[in-house]
Scaffold this motif. Structure first.
Motif, PDB file in Angstrom:
ATOM      1  N   ILE C 215       0.811  -1.218   0.000  1.00 26.69           N
ATOM      2  CA  ILE C 215       0.000   0.000   0.000  1.00 26.69           C
ATOM      3  C   ILE C 215       0.841   1.263   0.000  1.00 26.69           C
ATOM      4  O   ILE C 215       0.546   2.215  -0.723  1.00 26.69           O
ATOM      5  CB  ILE C 215      -0.918   0.014   1.250  1.00 26.69           C
ATOM      6  CG1 ILE C 215      -1.855  -1.170   1.204  1.00 26.69           C
ATOM      7  CG2 ILE C 215      -1.704   1.306   1.326  1.00 26.69           C
ATOM      8  CD1 ILE C 215      -2.612  -1.266  -0.083  1.00 26.69           C
ATOM      9  N   ILE C 218       1.782   4.212  -2.409  1.00 29.67           N
ATOM     10  CA  ILE C 218       0.871   5.290  -2.801  1.00 29.67           C
ATOM     11  C   ILE C 218       1.424   6.656  -2.393  1.00 29.67           C
ATOM     12  O   ILE C 218       1.241   7.636  -3.098  1.00 29.67           O
ATOM     13  CB  ILE C 218      -0.520   5.025  -2.176  1.00 29.67           C
ATOM     14  CG1 ILE C 218      -1.198   3.882  -2.933  1.00 29.67           C
ATOM     15  CG2 ILE C 218      -1.387   6.265  -2.223  1.00 29.67           C
ATOM     16  CD1 ILE C 218      -2.578   3.562  -2.443  1.00 29.67           C
ATOM     17  N   VAL C 219       2.134   6.698  -1.263  1.00 23.11           N
ATOM     18  CA  VAL C 219       2.712   7.973  -0.849  1.00 23.11           C
ATOM     19  C   VAL C 219       4.191   8.056  -1.223  1.00 23.11           C
ATOM     20  O   VAL C 219       4.884   8.949  -0.749  1.00 23.11           O
ATOM     21  CB  VAL C 219       2.536   8.224   0.664  1.00 23.11           C
ATOM     22  CG1 VAL C 219       1.063   8.337   1.007  1.00 23.11           C
ATOM     23  CG2 VAL C 219       3.188   7.137   1.484  1.00 23.11           C
ATOM     24  N   LEU C 228       0.187   1.415  -8.713  1.00 23.21           N
ATOM     25  CA  LEU C 228      -1.273   1.425  -8.641  1.00 23.21           C
ATOM     26  C   LEU C 228      -1.799   2.853  -8.754  1.00 23.21           C
ATOM     27  O   LEU C 228      -2.725   3.134  -9.513  1.00 23.21           O
ATOM     28  CB  LEU C 228      -1.717   0.793  -7.315  1.00 23.21           C
ATOM     29  CG  LEU C 228      -3.222   0.675  -7.128  1.00 23.21           C
ATOM     30  CD1 LEU C 228      -3.789  -0.381  -8.049  1.00 23.21           C
ATOM     31  CD2 LEU C 228      -3.562   0.338  -5.689  1.00 23.21           C
ATOM     32  N   LEU C 229      -1.207   3.752  -7.992  1.00 18.95           N
ATOM     33  CA  LEU C 229      -1.683   5.138  -7.990  1.00 18.95           C
ATOM     34  C   LEU C 229      -1.504   5.766  -9.375  1.00 18.95           C
ATOM     35  O   LEU C 229      -2.413   6.431  -9.886  1.00 18.95           O
ATOM     36  CB  LEU C 229      -0.938   5.959  -6.938  1.00 18.95           C
ATOM     37  CG  LEU C 229      -1.512   7.365  -6.734  1.00 18.95           C
ATOM     38  CD1 LEU C 229      -2.916   7.279  -6.162  1.00 18.95           C
ATOM     39  CD2 LEU C 229      -0.619   8.184  -5.807  1.00 18.95           C
TER      40      LEU C 229
END
Lengths: 264, 277, 266
Positions: C215, C218-219, C228-229
């Motif tokens: 995850i 994303i940042v 993904l982003l």
């Protein structure tokens, strides 16, 4: 005795060996992982200094900023509340499908398992990306994302509780001529009610934390302010937001622990 | 009147629990069904209201044939069959009153059931029955606060409030001490007599059966091997029931004796539903 | 005995019926207020759900060009590698912190400081930690390792400290009474008591770390998340689905491995 001894020793040795192999594999993987990654850091010794530097810039926290955080904070709490409520309503039928003893047939059982797995494997923030496309940016997308993430969590754990119930109680209700809905209300629900309440409160607690980051993808809440401040390098404001988040999380955590203790 | 003809039950594992049992319960008599563990007594009772689905045979309750009923008709028929369980099977986290009113669920909608809004006459009847079984003033106690004897009284009240045409009773005393067993049996047969409801009762304590029943039937290995009044149950009858001895058409005599010692419900593998004893 | 028509109402957990209704009204009011607050008006929800069908259509079937597939593989490997390294660093750092955060083994001020650190680590979502780590030390997997390590320490040392507080002090005192030094006391009196749980918790945390590592990209903190982003921002939805399937697969494998190992070795 003498004949048994070697077998014992061999078993023990094999066990030790397998543990050793497991550790070795883990160690090799970690080393390989570190080499594989392009960390892009020429001088790792500067890292602590950079972190310390950032922390210094955060001090003192910008207390005046608090007034601007109140509204987003309320929004965060609302997102978590609505998301949890929606998830409970949808998770109960999913749990009934995913529990071996209440699911109507094999197809519905696997449907239940599929919903649980997909929901649980996709992080809240990814669900939020999806729903921002669907509903536009704003807290509604965040609340729906929370719902979709929580269904799997509640559905799985509630389903496991349903599988543990005493089926005799259910049969007795059935034997009196009750309909399926009545069997659920009188035979199943009372048995899982403490678990349902406890899990829901627990998930609400988690959802408060998850809601704080939804703002990063434009799905509302206090995260919007946090990321705005981060991007503006307004570190003292960032510190204030972090303190507020910490306060809220600590309060909800103790509230959650307290209420779960009340439910018997 | 309950008339059972040639009732058979074969579990998917191949266990033949019932090999064609024919018997009846008539008028307002109390029939005790005796037999060793694994003889098929529980299976028999559970087949009557189809908690276990029979494999063959016919079951008539008055003029209704039960084995062919669809789901809705079966639910309606179950309202006329009261059942009392070995482990009480009360809903532990509900109050005594809610458990008794469970017996009226067949007559109210799901919404009324959820709101606990039962017709006033049901409430009144529930109070009367609770007084009768000696649980007056206990209506708001949660069942998990009660003793074993008190629980079985709730179980009796729940079955009786259905105003059933027959009471099926599955080992009502096996979780109770001998003294409480006797009181509960006495209460059960008295209430049945007052209301003129026939009773079919599974029991493994032969002395309780002899004391309380009008008629006794004996099952051995899924077959009916004895039928008669308590006074007719002599040593020969007992041997037939408990050892399978001297049964004329018994071809399976050479088989190993039943060794399933844990209750007489055979592994119920046609239901995926665990949790019963 | 039968005193006319008696009525019965279910006893309530609240002391009085009025309290019960007040609580219900309060809950409904709060939910409605929240609904207004997040802008959940039915028309908008209906409109959103109405277009959900066509949107889901855009996401199917999953597809990726060979180059994209290669990118998924590379970045996924980076995610897994991040999880591996930071599980180790996290656990190593957790051990001393856990000892210092165990009430029965640590002096009060030290106990308070370490408990505070644990609370902070647990309070912030990995995404928040990640974004700050990225700002502090720049984009890339190192920020991710820092993030996951930080989260691991909070989780691991809390549970480990609780285990340490539950240990049987009798056997610890027995070791100490035999004349052992403080370090020997810990090694022979404390460690054997917590080893079994320790192994299970490690594998469990590794499983969580795999999830997190997919995850936080994303940042910008390394791993598959960044891919993904980017795909989302380019409206390349079929590629998004391919990435999501890869993430789900990895998460499920990790969960399976973790379950098996915990059952076998603990």
């Amino acid at each position: 005795m003498a004949t048994e001894q070697p077998t014992w020793e061999r078993f023990d040795r094999r066990r030790r060996l397998s543990r050793f192999v497991l550790l070795l594999v883990a160690a090799v993987t970690v080393v390989a992982s570190w080499r594989f990654m392009d960390t892009g850091v020429a001088r790792p010794e500067t890292i602590p200094r950079e972190i310390a530097d950032l922390l210094t810039r955060m001090y003192p926290p910008d207390v005046a900023y608090t007034t601007q955080i109140v509204q987003p904070l309320i929004e965060t709490v609302q997102i978590a509340a609505l998301g949890t409520l929606g998830a409970i309503l949808l998770a109960v039928p999913v749990a009934l499908l995913a529990a071996e003893n209440t699911t109507p047939n094999a197809a519905t059982f696997w449907l239940g398992k599929l919903i649980v797995t997909v929901s649980r494997s996709v992080n809240t923030i990814i669900w939020a990306l999806f729903f921002v496309v669907l509903f536009g940016s704003g807290p509604l997308a965040g609340a729906v994302a929370i719902v979709f993430r929580s269904i799997g969590f509640l559905g799985k754990l509630l389903g496991e509780e349903i599988e543990e119930i005493d089926f005799g109680q259910v049969e007795a209700v059935r034997a009196s001529g009750a309909s399926s809905a009545q069997i659920l209300l009188y035979g199943v629900l009372p048995q899982v009610k403490p678990a349902l309440v406890g899990l829901s409160i627990y998930r609400w607690d988690i959802n408060i934390r998850d809601s704080t980051v939804l703002g990063f993808v434009g799905a509302g809440g206090i995260g919007v302010e946090l990321f705005r401040a981060v991007n503006a390098f307004a570190w003292q404001s960032v510190a204030m937001v972090l303190i507020v988040i910490l306060g809220v999380v600590v309060v909800t955590e103790s509230l959650s622990a307290y209420t779960r203790g009340l439910v018997r | 009147m309950l008339q059972v003809t040639d009732l058979r039950k074969t579990y998917p594992t191949g266990d033949e629990a019932l090999k064609g049992v024919t018997t009846s319960v008539e008028g307002s008599e109390t029939v005790a069904m005796i037999g060793p563990s694994g003889a098929g007594k529980s299976t028999f009772i559970r087949c009557v209201n189809r908690l276990t689905e029979p494999s063959g045979g016919e079951i008539y309750l008055d003029d209704t044939e039960l084995t062919g009923l669809n789901d809705d008709a079966l639910r309606a028929a179950r309202r006329d069959i009261g059942m009392i369980f070995q482990e009480y099977n009360l809903v532990e986290r509900l109050t005594v009153m809610e458990n008794v009113l469970t017996g009226r669920l067949g007559y109210v909608s799901a919404w009324q059931a959820f709101r606990r809004s039962f017709p006033p006459e049901d409430i009144e009847r529930a109070y009367e029955i609770l007084d009768r079984v000696g649980l007056g003033e206990m209506e708001n106690k949660r069942v998990d606060e009660l003793s074993g004897g008190q629980r079985q009284r709730v179980g009796i009240a729940r079955a009786v409030i259905q105003q059933p045409k027959i009471l099926l009773v599955d080992e009502p005393t096996s979780s109770l001490d001998p003294e409480t067993s006797n009181t509960v049996m006495r209460l059960l047969t008295d209430i049945a007599a007052e209301r003129e409801v026939p009773v079919l009762i599974n029991i493994h304590e032969v002395d309780l059966a002899i004391e309380h029943a009008d008629r006794i039937v004996g099952l051995h290995d899924g077959e009916l091997v004895f039928e008669g009044s308590p006074s007719e149950l002599d040593q020969l009858g007992l041997d037939q029931v408990y050892r399978g001895a001297e049964v004329p058409e018994n071809a399976d005599d050479g088989q190993a004796p039943e060794t399933t010692g844990d209750g007489d419900v055979l592994p119920d593998t046609d239901r995926p539903l665990a949790g019963e004893t | 005995m039968a005193a006319g028509n008696r009525t019965w109402e279910r006893p309530t957990v609240f002391r009085r019926r009025e309290v019960k209704w007040a609580v219900y009204v309060g809950i409904v009011g709060f939910v409605l207020w929240s609904g207004v607050g997040v802008g959940a008006d039915p028309a908008r929800i209906a409109q959103g759900l109405g277009s959900a069908g066509s949107l889901v259509g855009d996401f199917l079937p999953p597809s990726a060009t060979p180059r994209q597939a290669q990118r998924i593989a590379d970045k996924m490997l980076e995610s897994v590698a991040m999880a591996m390294v930071s599980t180790l660093t996290g656990i190593v750092l957790s051990v001393p912190i856990a000892f210092m955060a165990a009430e029965n083994l640590s002096p009060k001020p030290l106990y308070a400081i370490n408990r505070g650190f644990i609370s902070i680590s647990r309070a912030f979502n990995a995404i928040i930690v990640g974004i700050i780590a990225v700002k502090a030390i720049g984009f890339g997997p190192l920020a991710g390792i820092l993030t996951i390590t930080f989260k691991t320490v909070g989780f691991f040392s809390k549970l480990l400290a609780e285990d340490l507080e539950d240990i049987d002090m009798g056997s610890v005192n027995a070791v100490r009474a035999s004349g052992a030094s403080p370090i020997q006391t810990v090694l022979y009196g404390v460690v054997p008591q917590i080893i079994p749980r320790f192994a299970g918790l490690s594998v469990y945390r590794w499983d969580i770390n795999i999830r997190t590592s997919t995850i936080i990209g994303i940042v910008g903190a390394g791993g598959i998340g960044s891919v993904l982003l980017t795909a989302f921002n380019r409206y390349d939805y079929q590629y998004v689905t391919a990435i999501l399937l890869a993430i789900i697969a990895v998460v499920l494998v990790a969960e399976g491995v973790s379950a098996v190992v915990r059952r076998r070795y603990t």
